[in-house]
Design a protein around this motif. Structure first.
Motif, PDB file in Angstrom:
ATOM      1  N   ASP A  40       2.082 -15.328  12.039  1.00 37.11           N
ATOM      2  CA  ASP A  40       1.340 -14.945  13.244  1.00 37.11           C
ATOM      3  C   ASP A  40       1.125 -13.433  13.313  1.00 37.11           C
ATOM      4  OD1 ASP A  40       0.807 -17.419  14.388  1.00 37.11           O
ATOM      5  OD2 ASP A  40       2.711 -17.497  15.453  1.00 37.11           O
ATOM      6  N   GLU A  97      10.844 -21.174  11.833  1.00 34.38           N
ATOM      7  CA  GLU A  97      10.458 -20.325  12.951  1.00 34.38           C
ATOM      8  C   GLU A  97      10.189 -18.904  12.494  1.00 34.38           C
ATOM      9  OE1 GLU A  97      12.208 -18.932  17.321  1.00 34.38           O
ATOM     10  OE2 GLU A  97      13.097 -20.634  16.249  1.00 34.38           O
ATOM     11  N   ASP A  98      11.034 -18.389  11.582  1.00 31.48           N
ATOM     12  CA  ASP A  98      10.836 -17.029  11.078  1.00 31.48           C
ATOM     13  C   ASP A  98       9.534 -16.914  10.305  1.00 31.48           C
ATOM     14  OD1 ASP A  98      13.188 -16.177  12.210  1.00 31.48           O
ATOM     15  OD2 ASP A  98      14.359 -16.316  10.361  1.00 31.48           O
ATOM     16  N   ASP A 113       6.578 -16.877  12.723  1.00 29.60           N
ATOM     17  CA  ASP A 113       6.426 -15.574  13.378  1.00 29.60           C
ATOM     18  C   ASP A 113       5.803 -14.554  12.427  1.00 29.60           C
ATOM     19  OD1 ASP A 113       7.535 -16.618  15.679  1.00 29.60           O
ATOM     20  OD2 ASP A 113       9.534 -15.798  15.310  1.00 29.60           O
TER      21      ASP A 113
END
Length: 228
Positions: free
Chosen positions: A56, A49-50, A53
């Motif tokens: 992105d 997830e990190d 992010d």
């Protein structure tokens, strides 16, 4: 998580992966911002997830690249996270992973989407894998997957340490592992690709399995391919 390597190029390390014979390898990916602002993702590592992010925050992922038939484990996760991205496979990877929908097969000419930023050459003639090597023109960075490696002397132990030393995975400087040297059964094709690679004005080197090189990259690459 993601570190800047040069202007518009970032690298990120992933978890170790285990290959044949129980040999484990560190993993590294590269992310390049193209002229239009989209991202080119090379040899993606395990997606967290990190990491998602952080990617992105750099821009939209437009291209996800599997540079040889050995580097494909995490492509499906990246494709699911960025379904709009095009998937590019080195020759042979599409056969190794028929479950992945690839949009294009990498050749000797760069895709028009990244031709202004990256050059590339396909290293043909190897019985283990066919690898596409990239060159990031703005930073002078050559990007290789398995054809040049450099692991710490204490990375392996026991009999694996002895084999790694013989194989040239460990040693005084990055080199082509002996198994890949022996697997070049078509040396004429290999030399043609090597000559194109050596013509690039290399200043830096990024490897999937080894620390990045920022000094004497051109000399190191020349020595790694001198046996041909």
């Amino acid at each position: 998580m993601i570190e800047s390597f040069a202007d518009d190029i970032w690298i990120a390390s992933g978890p170790t992966v285990t290959g044949a014979g129980g040999f484990h390898f560190p993993t590294r990916m590269a992310i390049i911002r193209l002229e239009a602002g989209g991202l080119f993702v090379w040899s993606p590592v395990a997606l967290t997830e990190d990491l998602r992010d952080a990617v992105d925050a750099l821009g939209p992922v437009e291209h996800i690249v599997g540079p040889n038939s050995l580097h494909h484990l995490f492509i499906p996760d990246w494709a699911a996270a960025w379904p709009q991205a095009q998937l590019h496979a080195a020759p042979g990877l599409d056969t190794a992973r028929p479950d992945i929908r690839f949009d294009a097969i990498l050749g000797d000419a760069p895709d028009p989407a990244w031709a202004g930023t990256l050059d590339q050459v396909v290293m043909r003639g190897n019985a283990i894998t066919t690898e596409t090597v990239f060159f990031h023109r703005p930073s002078g960075t050559v990007i290789v997957t398995d054809l040049i490696q450099h692991l710490p002397d204490d990375w392996f132990s026991g009999w694996r340490k002895l084999i790694a030393k013989w194989d040239r995975m460990t040693g005084p400087e990055p080199a082509m592992p002996r198994k890949f040297r022996l697997a070049f059964t078509n040396r004429k094709a290999a030399r043609a690709a090597r000559d194109r690679l050596l013509a690039w004005p290399a200043e830096r080197l990024v490897m999937a399995h080894g620390a990045p090189v920022t000094e004497d990259a051109a000399g190191l690459i020349r020595r790694a391919f001198a046996w041909l």
